[in-house]
Design a protein around this motif. Structure first.
Motif, PDB file in Angstrom:
ATOM      1  N   ARG A 171      37.672  32.709  40.377  1.00 39.75           N
ATOM      2  CA  ARG A 171      38.560  33.872  40.431  1.00 39.75           C
ATOM      3  C   ARG A 171      37.971  35.091  41.122  1.00 39.75           C
ATOM      4  O   ARG A 171      38.682  36.028  41.434  1.00 39.75           O
ATOM      5  CB  ARG A 171      39.046  34.237  39.033  1.00 39.75           C
ATOM      6  CG  ARG A 171      37.962  34.719  38.094  1.00 39.75           C
ATOM      7  CD  ARG A 171      38.545  34.885  36.723  1.00 39.75           C
ATOM      8  NE  ARG A 171      37.525  35.205  35.765  1.00 39.75           N
ATOM      9  CZ  ARG A 171      37.665  36.109  34.823  1.00 39.75           C
ATOM     10  NH1 ARG A 171      38.787  36.776  34.714  1.00 39.75           N
ATOM     11  NH2 ARG A 171      36.698  36.337  33.979  1.00 39.75           N
ATOM     12  N   ASN A 172      36.679  35.087  41.389  1.00 40.07           N
ATOM     13  CA  ASN A 172      36.052  36.187  42.123  1.00 40.07           C
ATOM     14  C   ASN A 172      35.898  35.883  43.608  1.00 40.07           C
ATOM     15  O   ASN A 172      35.467  36.736  44.369  1.00 40.07           O
ATOM     16  CB  ASN A 172      34.668  36.503  41.548  1.00 40.07           C
ATOM     17  CG  ASN A 172      34.748  37.084  40.165  1.00 40.07           C
ATOM     18  OD1 ASN A 172      35.686  37.808  39.843  1.00 40.07           O
ATOM     19  ND2 ASN A 172      33.787  36.756  39.333  1.00 40.07           N
ATOM     20  N   GLN A 173      36.226  34.658  44.002  1.00 36.89           N
ATOM     21  CA  GLN A 173      35.959  34.225  45.372  1.00 36.89           C
ATOM     22  C   GLN A 173      37.207  34.053  46.228  1.00 36.89           C
ATOM     23  O   GLN A 173      37.090  33.819  47.427  1.00 36.89           O
ATOM     24  CB  GLN A 173      35.199  32.889  45.336  1.00 36.89           C
ATOM     25  CG  GLN A 173      33.906  32.967  44.576  1.00 36.89           C
ATOM     26  CD  GLN A 173      33.339  31.587  44.286  1.00 36.89           C
ATOM     27  OE1 GLN A 173      33.983  30.578  44.479  1.00 36.89           O
ATOM     28  NE2 GLN A 173      32.102  31.561  43.807  1.00 36.89           N
ATOM     29  N   HIS A 174      38.380  34.114  45.634  1.00 33.17           N
ATOM     30  CA  HIS A 174      39.622  33.838  46.354  1.00 33.17           C
ATOM     31  C   HIS A 174      40.702  34.819  45.915  1.00 33.17           C
ATOM     32  O   HIS A 174      40.574  35.494  44.896  1.00 33.17           O
ATOM     33  CB  HIS A 174      40.097  32.414  46.066  1.00 33.17           C
ATOM     34  CG  HIS A 174      39.102  31.355  46.428  1.00 33.17           C
ATOM     35  ND1 HIS A 174      38.930  30.899  47.708  1.00 33.17           N
ATOM     36  CD2 HIS A 174      38.215  30.664  45.667  1.00 33.17           C
ATOM     37  CE1 HIS A 174      37.999  29.972  47.726  1.00 33.17           C
ATOM     38  NE2 HIS A 174      37.528  29.817  46.497  1.00 33.17           N
ATOM     39  N   ASN A 175      41.803  34.843  46.682  1.00 34.34           N
ATOM     40  CA  ASN A 175      42.916  35.696  46.280  1.00 34.34           C
ATOM     41  C   ASN A 175      43.741  35.011  45.191  1.00 34.34           C
ATOM     42  O   ASN A 175      43.506  33.846  44.853  1.00 34.34           O
ATOM     43  CB  ASN A 175      43.776  36.089  47.495  1.00 34.34           C
ATOM     44  CG  ASN A 175      44.544  34.932  48.086  1.00 34.34           C
ATOM     45  OD1 ASN A 175      45.059  34.061  47.390  1.00 34.34           O
ATOM     46  ND2 ASN A 175      44.637  34.918  49.408  1.00 34.34           N
ATOM     47  N   LEU A 176      44.716  35.728  44.663  1.00 33.21           N
ATOM     48  CA  LEU A 176      45.484  35.257  43.514  1.00 33.21           C
ATOM     49  C   LEU A 176      46.179  33.924  43.791  1.00 33.21           C
ATOM     50  O   LEU A 176      46.113  33.003  42.975  1.00 33.21           O
ATOM     51  CB  LEU A 176      46.510  36.317  43.096  1.00 33.21           C
ATOM     52  CG  LEU A 176      47.355  36.010  41.873  1.00 33.21           C
ATOM     53  CD1 LEU A 176      46.476  35.852  40.628  1.00 33.21           C
ATOM     54  CD2 LEU A 176      48.381  37.112  41.658  1.00 33.21           C
ATOM     55  N   SER A 177      46.818  33.792  44.924  1.00 32.63           N
ATOM     56  CA  SER A 177      47.526  32.546  45.241  1.00 32.63           C
ATOM     57  C   SER A 177      46.566  31.372  45.368  1.00 32.63           C
ATOM     58  O   SER A 177      46.847  30.264  44.883  1.00 32.63           O
ATOM     59  CB  SER A 177      48.333  32.696  46.528  1.00 32.63           C
ATOM     60  OG  SER A 177      49.390  33.599  46.329  1.00 32.63           O
TER      61      SER A 177
END
Length: 137
Positions: free
Chosen positions: A103-109
């Motif tokens: 969750r810290n490495q990518h966007n929400l989608s």
């Protein structure tokens, strides 16, 4: 950091968080929302909204629910179009652990898609998999 709220019937979300933390360590910006049979939809909505406020850092929130079509997922779905939210039903431990790492490495989608894949990948017929491995050796 993408926030996570686990919205479940009973204390399932609380226990999933405790178990995940036993494996990966403390989880920041993760909150369980427990609904009980006497909760109205308005009460569940209030609890979910409070949880969103607690875990939202501005990068979005993933709402994980236990049962598609149940009061938890229905309530979350009603919020999904109005905010920077993703709602995924069928929460399980592998999904939550995967979220902790991504969750810290990518966007929400992207994170929502990864969580869905992790949850699905973890559903296996154990005896079938072991039998297949035995045949391969």
């Amino acid at each position: 950091m993408i926030g996570i709220a686990i919205v479940t019937h009973g204390k399932l979300g609380v226990e999933l968080i405790k178990t995940a933390e036993g494996i990966v360590g403390s989880l920041e910006k993760v909150k369980a929302v427990s609904s009980i049979p006497s909760d109205t939809l308005d009460e569940i909505m209030r609890k979910v909204c409070e949880a969103i406020e607690e875990v939202d850092t501005g990068e979005g929130v993933i709402l994980l629910t236990d049962l598609f079509g149940g009061s938890s997922s229905t309530t979350c779905a009603a919020l999904g179009n109005n905010r920077n939210l993703k709602v995924i039903s069928g929460v399980n431990l592998p999904m939550l652990i995967d979220l902790a790492f991504h969750r810290n490495q990518h966007n929400l989608s992207e994170v929502a898609a990864l969580a869905k894949k992790a949850g699905q990948r973890a559903i296996v017929d154990v005896c079938e998999v072991l039998a297949k491995r035995m045949k391969e050796t």
